[in-house]
Scaffold this motif. Structure first.
Motif, PDB file in Angstrom:
ATOM      1  N   ALA A   1       0.837  -1.256   0.466  1.00  0.00           N
ATOM      2  CA  ALA A   1      -0.243   0.063  -0.059  1.00  0.00           C
ATOM      3  C   ALA A   1       0.571   0.627   0.218  1.00  0.00           C
ATOM      4  O   ALA A   1       0.663   2.495  -0.673  1.00  0.00           O
ATOM      5  CB  ALA A   1      -0.801   0.342   1.193  1.00  0.00           C
ATOM      6  N   ARG A   2       2.039   1.486   0.573  1.00  0.00           N
ATOM      7  CA  ARG A   2       3.132   2.124   0.388  1.00  0.00           C
ATOM      8  C   ARG A   2       3.864   2.878  -0.759  1.00  0.00           C
ATOM      9  O   ARG A   2       3.657   3.739  -1.190  1.00  0.00           O
ATOM     10  CB  ARG A   2       4.231   2.243   1.322  1.00  0.00           C
ATOM     11  CG  ARG A   2       3.499   2.067   3.177  1.00  0.00           C
ATOM     12  CD  ARG A   2       4.813   2.465   3.845  1.00  0.00           C
ATOM     13  NE  ARG A   2       3.945   2.382   5.595  1.00  0.00           N
ATOM     14  CZ  ARG A   2       4.457   2.529   7.052  1.00  0.00           C
ATOM     15  NH1 ARG A   2       5.946   1.170   6.540  1.00  0.00           N
ATOM     16  NH2 ARG A   2       4.865   2.042   7.542  1.00  0.00           N
ATOM     17  N   ALA A   3       3.781   0.941  -0.788  1.00  0.00           N
ATOM     18  CA  ALA A   3       4.595   1.536  -2.191  1.00  0.00           C
ATOM     19  C   ALA A   3       3.419   2.590  -3.556  1.00  0.00           C
ATOM     20  O   ALA A   3       3.590   2.888  -4.412  1.00  0.00           O
ATOM     21  CB  ALA A   3       4.344   0.028  -3.476  1.00  0.00           C
TER      22      ALA A   3
ATOM     23  N   TYR B   1       5.359  -5.164  -5.657  1.00  0.00           N
ATOM     24  CA  TYR B   1       5.468  -5.168  -4.702  1.00  0.00           C
ATOM     25  C   TYR B   1       4.941  -6.394  -3.768  1.00  0.00           C
ATOM     26  O   TYR B   1       5.690  -6.989  -3.932  1.00  0.00           O
ATOM     27  CB  TYR B   1       5.292  -4.245  -3.437  1.00  0.00           C
ATOM     28  CG  TYR B   1       5.983  -3.978  -2.481  1.00  0.00           C
ATOM     29  CD1 TYR B   1       7.022  -3.861  -2.289  1.00  0.00           C
ATOM     30  CD2 TYR B   1       5.617  -5.089  -1.198  1.00  0.00           C
ATOM     31  CE1 TYR B   1       7.800  -4.151  -0.856  1.00  0.00           C
ATOM     32  CE2 TYR B   1       5.683  -5.372  -0.285  1.00  0.00           C
ATOM     33  CZ  TYR B   1       7.514  -5.211   0.500  1.00  0.00           C
ATOM     34  OH  TYR B   1       7.610  -5.064   1.285  1.00  0.00           O
ATOM     35  N   LEU B   2       4.073  -6.650  -4.618  1.00  0.00           N
ATOM     36  CA  LEU B   2       3.545  -8.571  -3.918  1.00  0.00           C
ATOM     37  C   LEU B   2       4.312  -8.802  -5.300  1.00  0.00           C
ATOM     38  O   LEU B   2       4.959 -10.469  -4.206  1.00  0.00           O
ATOM     39  CB  LEU B   2       2.307  -8.384  -4.328  1.00  0.00           C
ATOM     40  CG  LEU B   2       1.221  -7.167  -4.011  1.00  0.00           C
ATOM     41  CD1 LEU B   2      -0.122  -7.970  -3.900  1.00  0.00           C
ATOM     42  CD2 LEU B   2       1.355  -8.010  -1.960  1.00  0.00           C
ATOM     43  N   ALA B   3       4.310  -9.146  -6.383  1.00  0.00           N
ATOM     44  CA  ALA B   3       5.489  -9.880  -6.526  1.00  0.00           C
ATOM     45  C   ALA B   3       6.840 -10.368  -6.642  1.00  0.00           C
ATOM     46  O   ALA B   3       7.537 -11.656  -6.328  1.00  0.00           O
ATOM     47  CB  ALA B   3       5.571  -9.438  -8.801  1.00  0.00           C
ATOM     48  N   ARG B   4       7.916  -9.436  -6.189  1.00  0.00           N
ATOM     49  CA  ARG B   4       9.017  -8.922  -5.774  1.00  0.00           C
ATOM     50  C   ARG B   4       9.233  -9.991  -4.381  1.00  0.00           C
ATOM     51  O   ARG B   4       9.764 -10.906  -4.070  1.00  0.00           O
ATOM     52  CB  ARG B   4       9.846  -7.493  -5.646  1.00  0.00           C
ATOM     53  CG  ARG B   4      10.059  -7.146  -6.483  1.00  0.00           C
ATOM     54  CD  ARG B   4      11.233  -5.940  -5.820  1.00  0.00           C
ATOM     55  NE  ARG B   4       9.915  -5.120  -5.392  1.00  0.00           N
ATOM     56  CZ  ARG B   4       9.957  -3.905  -5.621  1.00  0.00           C
ATOM     57  NH1 ARG B   4       8.763  -4.302  -7.494  1.00  0.00           N
ATOM     58  NH2 ARG B   4       8.473  -3.147  -5.097  1.00  0.00           N
ATOM     59  N   THR B   5       8.063 -10.179  -3.095  1.00  0.00           N
ATOM     60  CA  THR B   5       7.900 -10.910  -1.945  1.00  0.00           C
ATOM     61  C   THR B   5       7.314 -11.855  -2.475  1.00  0.00           C
ATOM     62  O   THR B   5       6.998 -12.624  -1.285  1.00  0.00           O
ATOM     63  CB  THR B   5       6.845 -10.109  -1.515  1.00  0.00           C
ATOM     64  OG1 THR B   5       5.229  -9.716  -1.408  1.00  0.00           O
ATOM     65  CG2 THR B   5       8.020  -8.515  -1.048  1.00  0.00           C
ATOM     66  N   ASP B   6       6.545 -12.729  -3.432  1.00  0.00           N
ATOM     67  CA  ASP B   6       5.759 -13.390  -3.808  1.00  0.00           C
ATOM     68  C   ASP B   6       4.800 -14.506  -2.597  1.00  0.00           C
ATOM     69  O   ASP B   6       4.606 -14.812  -2.431  1.00  0.00           O
ATOM     70  CB  ASP B   6       7.116 -14.950  -3.177  1.00  0.00           C
ATOM     71  CG  ASP B   6       8.725 -15.065  -4.069  1.00  0.00           C
ATOM     72  OD1 ASP B   6       8.055 -14.406  -5.757  1.00  0.00           O
ATOM     73  OD2 ASP B   6       9.143 -15.242  -3.893  1.00  0.00           O
ATOM     74  N   ALA B   7       4.156 -12.958  -2.346  1.00  0.00           N
ATOM     75  CA  ALA B   7       3.013 -12.883  -2.473  1.00  0.00           C
ATOM     76  C   ALA B   7       1.518 -12.330  -3.016  1.00  0.00           C
ATOM     77  O   ALA B   7       1.882 -12.083  -4.195  1.00  0.00           O
ATOM     78  CB  ALA B   7       2.621 -11.854  -1.274  1.00  0.00           C
TER      79      ALA B   7
END
Length: 140
Positions: A49-51, A81-87
């Motif tokens: 959300a911050r990103a 961001y979600l993709a970078r954290t595998d979420a």
């Protein structure tokens, strides 16, 4: 004294105590693993959300009527961001581009208990405009 029972223990307690402590310890490992997984999903939702919040629509700044995000850029930033954290998660932009809500879903596969814990957490970021308080008429 042949019938002195100081230091004696019931045979039932002696047999059950060890396995009971072992089972409760193993279930505690899974409970804390599930909690850790949920906290991780919550942290990922907050940071996504911050990103997304950084993708401010520059055209909304010039007339000074408030700040809003560029929906395409904000969604791309949060999904990146979600993709970078595998979420796995979803991004929703509401309130005329001022509120970003990221929902992250995750799961924890128990190590000692045949169960998978599923969880879903959300985090919101709201863009505010003003130097001392939000100038959109509401103080939150």
């Amino acid at each position: 004294m042949p019938w002195d029972d100081r230091g004696g223990i019931s045979l039932l307690i002696a047999i059950i105590t060890g396995p009971l402590i072992l089972v409760s310890g193993l279930l505690t490992v899974d409970a804390f693993g599930s909690l850790r997984s949920r906290e991780n999903a919550d942290a990922v939702a907050i940071e996504a959300a911050r990103a997304a919040q950084q993708a401010v629509d520059l055209n909304s700044l010039i007339p000074a009527h408030g700040v809003k995000v560029d929906p395409v850029a904000a969604t791309a930033a949060a999904n990146g961001y979600l993709a970078r954290t595998d979420a796995q998660g979803t991004v929703r932009i509401t309130d005329g581009g001022r509120r970003i809500t990221v929902t992250v879903t995750g799961s924890y596969h128990a190590k000692f208990w045949p169960h998978t814990f599923h969880h879903q957490v959300s985090s919101s970021a709201r863009l505010l405009f003003g130097t001392t308080h939000p100038e959109d008429g509401e103080i939150r």
